[in-house]
Design an enzyme around this catalytic site. Structure first.
Site, short mmCIF file in Angstrom:
data_model
loop_
_atom_site.label_atom_id
_atom_site.label_comp_id
_atom_site.label_asym_id
_atom_site.label_seq_id
_atom_site.Cartn_x
_atom_site.Cartn_y
_atom_site.Cartn_z
N THR A 123 0.80 -1.22 0.00
CA THR A 123 0.00 0.00 0.00
C THR A 123 0.84 1.28 0.00
O THR A 123 1.94 1.31 0.57
CB THR A 123 -0.92 0.02 1.24
OG1 THR A 123 -1.44 1.34 1.43
CG2 THR A 123 -0.18 -0.37 2.51
N GLU A 125 0.23 3.63 1.84
CA GLU A 125 0.35 4.03 3.26
C GLU A 125 1.77 3.82 3.77
O GLU A 125 2.18 4.44 4.75
CB GLU A 125 -0.62 3.24 4.13
CG GLU A 125 -1.99 3.84 4.27
CD GLU A 125 -2.01 5.11 5.11
OE1 GLU A 125 -1.52 5.10 6.24
OE2 GLU A 125 -2.51 6.13 4.61
N TYR A 147 -1.17 0.42 10.90
CA TYR A 147 -1.50 -0.28 9.65
C TYR A 147 -0.32 -0.21 8.68
O TYR A 147 0.11 -1.22 8.12
CB TYR A 147 -2.75 0.36 9.03
CG TYR A 147 -3.04 -0.06 7.60
CD1 TYR A 147 -3.71 -1.25 7.33
CD2 TYR A 147 -2.65 0.74 6.52
CE1 TYR A 147 -3.98 -1.63 6.02
CE2 TYR A 147 -2.92 0.37 5.21
CZ TYR A 147 -3.59 -0.82 4.96
OH TYR A 147 -3.85 -1.19 3.66
N LYS A 151 1.92 -3.31 7.28
CA LYS A 151 1.99 -3.57 5.84
C LYS A 151 3.43 -3.57 5.33
O LYS A 151 3.78 -4.27 4.38
CB LYS A 151 1.16 -2.53 5.08
CG LYS A 151 -0.33 -2.82 5.09
CD LYS A 151 -0.65 -3.95 4.11
CE LYS A 151 -2.13 -4.22 4.01
NZ LYS A 151 -2.45 -5.27 3.02
P1 NAP Z 1 -11.52 -4.73 2.42
O1 NAP Z 1 -12.70 -4.43 1.56
O2 NAP Z 1 -11.50 -4.23 3.82
O3 NAP Z 1 -11.36 -6.33 2.44
C1 NAP Z 1 -10.51 -6.95 3.38
C2 NAP Z 1 -10.72 -8.45 3.29
O4 NAP Z 1 -9.83 -9.08 4.22
C3 NAP Z 1 -12.14 -8.94 3.64
O5 NAP Z 1 -12.49 -10.00 2.78
C4 NAP Z 1 -11.97 -9.47 5.07
O6 NAP Z 1 -12.89 -10.48 5.41
C5 NAP Z 1 -10.56 -10.07 4.96
N1 NAP Z 1 -9.94 -10.30 6.25
C6 NAP Z 1 -9.76 -9.41 7.27
N2 NAP Z 1 -9.13 -10.00 8.29
C7 NAP Z 1 -8.90 -11.28 7.94
C8 NAP Z 1 -8.29 -12.40 8.58
N3 NAP Z 1 -7.79 -12.31 9.82
N4 NAP Z 1 -8.22 -13.58 7.91
C9 NAP Z 1 -8.75 -13.70 6.67
N5 NAP Z 1 -9.35 -12.68 6.02
C10 NAP Z 1 -9.41 -11.49 6.63
O7 NAP Z 1 -10.18 -4.22 1.73
P2 NAP Z 1 -9.89 -3.83 0.20
O8 NAP Z 1 -10.12 -2.38 0.03
O9 NAP Z 1 -10.56 -4.80 -0.69
O10 NAP Z 1 -8.31 -4.03 0.13
C11 NAP Z 1 -7.74 -5.28 -0.25
C12 NAP Z 1 -6.30 -5.32 0.22
O11 NAP Z 1 -5.57 -4.28 -0.40
C13 NAP Z 1 -6.09 -5.14 1.71
O12 NAP Z 1 -4.99 -5.91 2.09
C14 NAP Z 1 -5.76 -3.65 1.85
O13 NAP Z 1 -4.99 -3.43 3.01
C15 NAP Z 1 -4.94 -3.46 0.58
N6 NAP Z 1 -4.96 -2.11 0.01
C16 NAP Z 1 -6.14 -1.48 -0.24
C17 NAP Z 1 -6.13 -0.24 -0.86
C18 NAP Z 1 -7.42 0.49 -1.17
O14 NAP Z 1 -7.36 1.70 -1.42
N7 NAP Z 1 -8.55 -0.21 -1.21
C19 NAP Z 1 -4.91 0.35 -1.22
C20 NAP Z 1 -3.73 -0.35 -0.99
C21 NAP Z 1 -3.76 -1.59 -0.38
P3 NAP Z 1 -14.29 -10.17 6.16
O15 NAP Z 1 -15.28 -9.91 5.05
O16 NAP Z 1 -14.55 -11.43 6.89
O17 NAP Z 1 -14.08 -8.99 7.04
O1 G4F Z 2 -10.54 6.88 3.15
P1 G4F Z 2 -9.49 6.78 4.19
O2 G4F Z 2 -9.89 6.19 5.49
O3 G4F Z 2 -8.29 5.99 3.52
P2 G4F Z 2 -6.73 5.88 3.85
O4 G4F Z 2 -6.44 6.18 5.26
O5 G4F Z 2 -6.01 6.68 2.83
O6 G4F Z 2 -6.48 4.33 3.63
C1 G4F Z 2 -6.96 3.64 2.47
O7 G4F Z 2 -5.99 3.73 1.45
C2 G4F Z 2 -4.74 3.08 1.74
C3 G4F Z 2 -3.83 3.31 0.53
O8 G4F Z 2 -3.12 4.51 0.69
C4 G4F Z 2 -5.01 1.61 1.98
F1 G4F Z 2 -3.85 0.96 2.20
C5 G4F Z 2 -5.94 1.45 3.15
O9 G4F Z 2 -6.25 0.06 3.32
C6 G4F Z 2 -7.24 2.19 2.86
O10 G4F Z 2 -7.88 1.54 1.79
O11 G4F Z 2 -8.89 8.24 4.50
C7 G4F Z 2 -8.39 9.05 3.47
C8 G4F Z 2 -8.07 10.43 4.03
C9 G4F Z 2 -7.24 10.41 5.33
O12 G4F Z 2 -6.24 11.38 5.24
C10 G4F Z 2 -8.23 10.79 6.40
O13 G4F Z 2 -7.66 11.47 7.52
O14 G4F Z 2 -9.30 11.07 4.36
C11 G4F Z 2 -9.13 11.71 5.60
N1 G4F Z 2 -10.45 11.91 6.22
C12 G4F Z 2 -11.02 13.10 6.48
N2 G4F Z 2 -12.20 12.93 7.07
C13 G4F Z 2 -11.28 10.95 6.63
C14 G4F Z 2 -12.39 11.59 7.18
N3 G4F Z 2 -11.18 9.59 6.56
C15 G4F Z 2 -12.22 8.88 7.05
N4 G4F Z 2 -12.15 7.53 6.96
N5 G4F Z 2 -13.33 9.47 7.61
C16 G4F Z 2 -13.46 10.83 7.70
O15 G4F Z 2 -14.45 11.35 8.20
#
Ligand code: NAP
Ligand code: G4F
Length: 343
Positions: A123, A125, A147, A151
């Site tokens: 990520t 992050e 987190y 990661k």
């Molecule tokens: P998400 O919607 O929160 O999905 C997370 C998945 O992980 C869910 O299926 C959840 O299962 C499963 N999980 C959580 N804890 C677990 C455990 N202990 N054992 C087995 N499964 C578990 O996340 P996403 O947005 O699809 O992201 C997918 C991956 O990419 C994650 O690793 C995230 O950190 C990474 N990532 C995301 C972003 C982004 O912007 N979306 C960016 C960079 C990296 P349940 O349904 O049972 O909770």
């Molecule tokens: O949507 P966020 O919670 O995503 P964040 O923290 O960027 O993390 C997501 O992206 C990562 C990749 O860079 C992934 F690895 C991670 O798993 C996840 O998918 O917050 C985005 C930004 C932050 O700066 C936060 O402080 O939005 C700001 N924010 C402002 N108001 C808020 C809020 N975030 C949340 N969740 N809720 C608010 O009310």
């Protein structure tokens, strides 16, 4: 027919990836966690096409079993405690799942089927307090949350197993990607859900934290295609996947309200900043410090040049289209909720 195992298949990315692999003719296995009530999450609509295996990233035995049962050619680790905010409340669980969980999966692969190809969901992050702009595969890491730290362990252990055991193991350093399937705790979906509720008269105010924060936002559907491409190369490597565009949370708010014909007029600054409906005059956005984070990642911007050149990957869904899809989806969901209430 190739076989894939997806950890995190019930999540946003896992469900899009499962759809992609099914379209490509893969036999798809998905890891699911035992819950008090069966819940397939985002994979509900394709649950009959997936072979589910009960396992947990913190339980090595269950991952060994998942590898034995699936005999997967490709393993995608998308499982994580993925919400940055919660990682301060559950730092140890986050480390166990997002950090050591990766080592568990790599050990399961190494001992059961070392020829399997492995994708790790790294990520942006990990860049945290960014050391250069834009961020590339060579930018130094400086995570700013439990987190991000967990990661980073997952990222390095993947690289280490590649170098130590010659595994085909890749990390995709993915920048934020969103969709209609995004959890409502993340800022984009929180905004589009609130926009739909405010427009349809069942919410008064959207409360947010740091609106100056900037992110490089793409659509999840484009990003899961990059994951698949990474496992089809001659040699394993790590890639940044991003749009090379960055926008503030405030800009996301403006764009989302724009799709329901509400223009925002901003007033004040810091914790006193508010957003009014420019025509009606009423306050519909305000800051609530409870959403501030103990340490913030202020701005992310990724350069996907390596992925574009070597993988031939290019994002298709633009930022306005991403927001349009999310707002349209939430408008329909809220309208449906209101209809059900009337029945
Ligand atoms: P998400 O919607 O929160 O999905 C997370 C998945 O992980 C869910 O299926 C959840 O299962 C499963 N999980 C959580 N804890 C677990 C455990 N202990 N054992 C087995 N499964 C578990 O996340 P996403 O947005 O699809 O992201 C997918 C991956 O990419 C994650 O690793 C995230 O950190 C990474 N990532 C995301 C972003 C982004 O912007 N979306 C960016 C960079 C990296 P349940 O349904 O049972 O909770
Ligand atoms: O949507 P966020 O919670 O995503 P964040 O923290 O960027 O993390 C997501 O992206 C990562 C990749 O860079 C992934 F690895 C991670 O798993 C996840 O998918 O917050 C985005 C930004 C932050 O700066 C936060 O402080 O939005 C700001 N924010 C402002 N108001 C808020 C809020 N975030 C949340 N969740 N809720 C608010 O009310």
């Amino acid at each position: 027919m190739k076989t894939a195992l997806i950890a995190g298949v019930t999540g946003q990315d896992g469900s899009y990836l499962a759809e992609l692999l099914l379209e490509k003719g893969y036999s798809v296995y998905g890891i699911i966690r035992r819950k008090s009530k069966a819940d397939y999450g985002n994979a509900e609509h394709i649950k009959d096409k997936i072979n589910f295996i009960y396992a947990d990233m913190t339980d090595l035995v269950s991952l060994v079993n998942a590898m034995k049962v699936s005999q997967a050619d490709e393993v995608y680790n998308l499982a994580a405690q993925s919400f940055v905010g919660t990682s301060w409340e559950q730092p140890i669980a986050t480390a166990n799942i997002d950090g050591f969980g990766v080592a568990n999966m790599l050990e399961a692969i190494r001992t059961v089927k070392a020829s399997a190809r492995f994708y790790q969901a790294s990520t942006s992050e990990m860049f945290g307090l960014v050391q250069e702009i834009p961020q590339t595969e060579n930018t130094s890491f400086y995570p700013r949350s439990p987190y991000g730290v967990a990661k980073l362990y997952g990222h390095w252990i993947t690289k280490n197993y590649r170098e130590s055991y010659n595994l085909y193991a890749c990390s995709g350093i993915l920048f934020n990607h969103e969709s209609e399937r995004r959890g409502k705790e993340f800022v984009t979906r929180k905004i589009t859900d609130a926009v739909a509720r405010i427009k349809q008269g069942i919410l008064n105010i959207l409360e947010l934290g740091n609106m100056d924060s900037k992110r490089d936002w793409g659509h999840a559907k484009d990003y899961v295609y990059a994951m698949w491409l990474m496992l089809q190369q001659e040699k394993p490597d790590d890639y940044v996947i991003a749009t090379n565009e960055t926008r503030s949370v405030r800009e996301f708010v403006e764009t989302a309200f724009n799709y329901v014909d509400i223009k925002i007029a901003w007033e004040g600054s810091g914790v006193d900043e508010i957003g009014r409906d420019a025509i009606a005059g009423r306050t519909i956005v305000k800051v609530n410090p409870k959403f501030f984070r103990p340490a913030e990642v202020e701005a992310l911007l990724g350069n996907p040049a390596k992925a574009e050149k070597e993988l031939g990957w290019k994002r298709k869904i633009t930022f306005p289209e991403l927001v349009r899809r999310m707002v349209g989806n939430d408008m329909a969901l809220v309208a449906n909720e209101l209809n059900c209430r009337k029945l």
